[in-house]
Design a protein around this motif. Sequence first.
Motif, short mmCIF file in Angstrom:
data_model
loop_
_atom_site.label_atom_id
_atom_site.label_comp_id
_atom_site.label_asym_id
_atom_site.label_seq_id
_atom_site.Cartn_x
_atom_site.Cartn_y
_atom_site.Cartn_z
N LEU A 52 -9.10 2.43 8.92
CA LEU A 52 -9.20 1.14 8.02
C LEU A 52 -9.75 -0.08 8.08
N ARG A 53 -10.60 0.40 6.82
CA ARG A 53 -11.69 -0.96 7.12
C ARG A 53 -10.22 -1.81 6.00
N GLN A 54 -9.66 -1.55 5.19
CA GLN A 54 -9.26 -2.49 4.60
C GLN A 54 -7.81 -2.47 4.07
N VAL A 55 -6.74 -3.78 4.26
CA VAL A 55 -5.70 -3.30 4.06
C VAL A 55 -5.43 -4.59 3.02
N MET A 56 -4.50 -4.07 2.00
CA MET A 56 -4.23 -5.35 0.87
C MET A 56 -2.91 -5.38 1.47
N LEU A 57 -1.88 -6.42 0.59
CA LEU A 57 -0.53 -7.25 1.45
C LEU A 57 -0.33 -7.78 -0.06
N GLY A 58 0.14 -6.97 -0.69
CA GLY A 58 1.45 -7.51 -2.13
C GLY A 58 3.07 -7.30 -2.27
N SER A 59 3.45 -7.79 -2.53
CA SER A 59 5.02 -7.71 -3.53
C SER A 59 5.72 -8.98 -2.33
N ALA A 60 4.92 -9.58 -1.84
CA ALA A 60 5.34 -10.37 -0.77
C ALA A 60 4.58 -11.66 -0.32
N PRO A 61 5.41 -12.89 -0.25
CA PRO A 61 4.00 -13.60 0.36
C PRO A 61 3.78 -13.64 1.67
N VAL A 62 1.67 -13.88 1.69
CA VAL A 62 1.21 -13.35 2.38
C VAL A 62 1.75 -14.94 3.86
N LEU A 63 2.03 -14.38 4.74
CA LEU A 63 1.77 -15.83 5.23
C LEU A 63 0.58 -15.83 6.49
N GLY A 108 15.30 -3.55 -3.25
CA GLY A 108 13.58 -3.61 -3.81
C GLY A 108 13.45 -2.48 -3.13
N ARG A 109 12.40 -1.83 -4.24
CA ARG A 109 11.68 -1.17 -4.13
C ARG A 109 9.74 -1.66 -3.17
N SER A 110 10.25 -3.38 -3.11
CA SER A 110 8.79 -3.85 -3.36
C SER A 110 9.04 -4.43 -1.62
N ARG A 111 10.95 -4.39 -1.61
CA ARG A 111 10.87 -5.66 -0.88
C ARG A 111 10.85 -6.93 -0.28
N LYS A 112 11.02 -7.26 -1.87
CA LYS A 112 10.82 -9.09 -2.12
C LYS A 112 12.00 -9.60 -1.31
N LEU A 113 11.76 -10.83 -1.02
CA LEU A 113 12.47 -11.80 -0.70
C LEU A 113 13.85 -11.90 -1.19
N ASP A 114 15.16 -11.67 -0.84
CA ASP A 114 16.16 -11.86 -1.67
C ASP A 114 17.05 -13.17 -1.15
N ARG A 115 17.19 -13.61 -2.09
CA ARG A 115 17.54 -15.51 -1.80
C ARG A 115 18.14 -15.24 -2.38
N ALA A 116 19.01 -14.94 -3.01
CA ALA A 116 21.04 -14.82 -3.34
C ALA A 116 21.65 -14.02 -1.66
N ALA A 117 20.97 -13.46 -1.09
CA ALA A 117 21.45 -12.42 -0.32
C ALA A 117 21.50 -13.34 1.11
#
Length: 483
Positions: free
Chosen positions: A268-279, A467-476
């Motif tokens: 792997l030369r490149q890893v893209m990260l998305g759909s949630a904050p990258v800490l 969700g499929r994007s696995r975003k933080l579920d603040r309500a949960a």
Amino acid sequence: MTADLLVDVLNAAREHRSAPAVTDDRETITYGDLLARVLGTAHRLRDNGFQVGNRMLFSVRPGVRGIVLALGAVAAGGTVVIVDPGGAPELFRSRLALVSPTWAAAESVLYAAGVPGPVRAIARRRGLVVPSYRKLDVRHIRSGPWLPGVPRDALSASRLAEPVCYNEFPTHAPDRDAVVVFTSGTTAAPKAVVHTRGSLGSALRTLAARCSLGPGDQVHTDHLTLGLPALVAGAQWTITPAPRAGATHTILVPTDLASMLGTLPTTLRQVMLGSAPVLPPLLRRARAAMPDAEFLAVYGMTEILPVSIATAEEKLAHTGDLLGTPLPGVTARVAADGELFVSGPSMCRGYLGEPPMTEHATGDLARLDGGRIVLIGRKKDMILRDSLNVYPGLYEPAIAALPGVADAAMVGVPDEIGDERIVVAVVADPDGPPDLAARVRAALPGLIDSHAIPDEVVVVPSLPVSGRSRKLDRAALRELVSH
């Protein structure tokens, strides 16, 4: 020439006919195969009554069949409507009413899950209530073998894609609708984002250029956002459970990257990260585990992707949550209330049934620092305490960067008078101290604004996602820390 999703992909297919194009867990097809199958699918769809402007509900999993069928429908002049069959039945019906489809394409198992029988029983034991696709008043296409529940007159996706003596190449039509994707909204007011062949084509060209994709590269993902740019660039798109040796690019959500570190291929030369904050803690771990790979945090949304990209080095060197410089063609501005507005050639046409969009209100609070976008928080995530507004996104990166903390989130828990208690939930590093909550609480007064000091710090095993994007579920999370 203006970008066009369909024409750009098929032009690449003509240029790289003998090269591998798409690999899934069943087969690998070349670019020549892809071209023949897409054009054949378009031809047979039209022979079966498919017309320009028709909308096709689409519930076919990512893979060779799904990619060919989706591109074939677009080549026939139609619009693919991406549908999640696992949503609430009422929401499914309201979305159906909004798009008024004339065709539906689904996995055979989804048809079977909509009628009484063993497949339906298994689905319900797993908490899934699948709508009855066979009852839809549309023409049907099945992906997979015939199963009970599949309409007898349903067309086979595989047979649609069989080669034919047909070489009519689609005309350049960047303004034609191509894809509809549902986003937020209720059963009373569902929202459907409409992308054109031009807006998607612009996104593909931008990502292909930024990721330096080209022939010989192998892109592993089940996300269209990186898979289709691979096809535009003549690279190989692989859709398998995990990246295989030879993969050069992939896109992951941060939680998946955290769990896969140490198992990802060294190619792997490149890893893209998305759909949630990258800490920062995750970026530091990732760079230590894969020093030869470039990590890119992608900022965008369904309405416009991508907006900006920041490297791991850029994010770690910045004290705030840096999203990066707007990509070529993207315009960003910050309104008086701090909300970020963006526009550009990859922006959608708008929401179905609403006026065309001239710019998109992201719902994110941001500032511009030397032309770079720095995220401050979310308007809808605002916490109100003692008449003061607290934006979690302003503080979460700093809390997550504390020693022993793997991840962190801040939520407001309403009390009986409408004010909110602030609770910070932290996930401990594997080697984190046993008194992590106390350590975090002690560190916060010197780290964040006094009006944002939490009422409580709790340690949780993980932050809930949805969700499929696995975003933080603040309500949960709010529900979790309320008990």
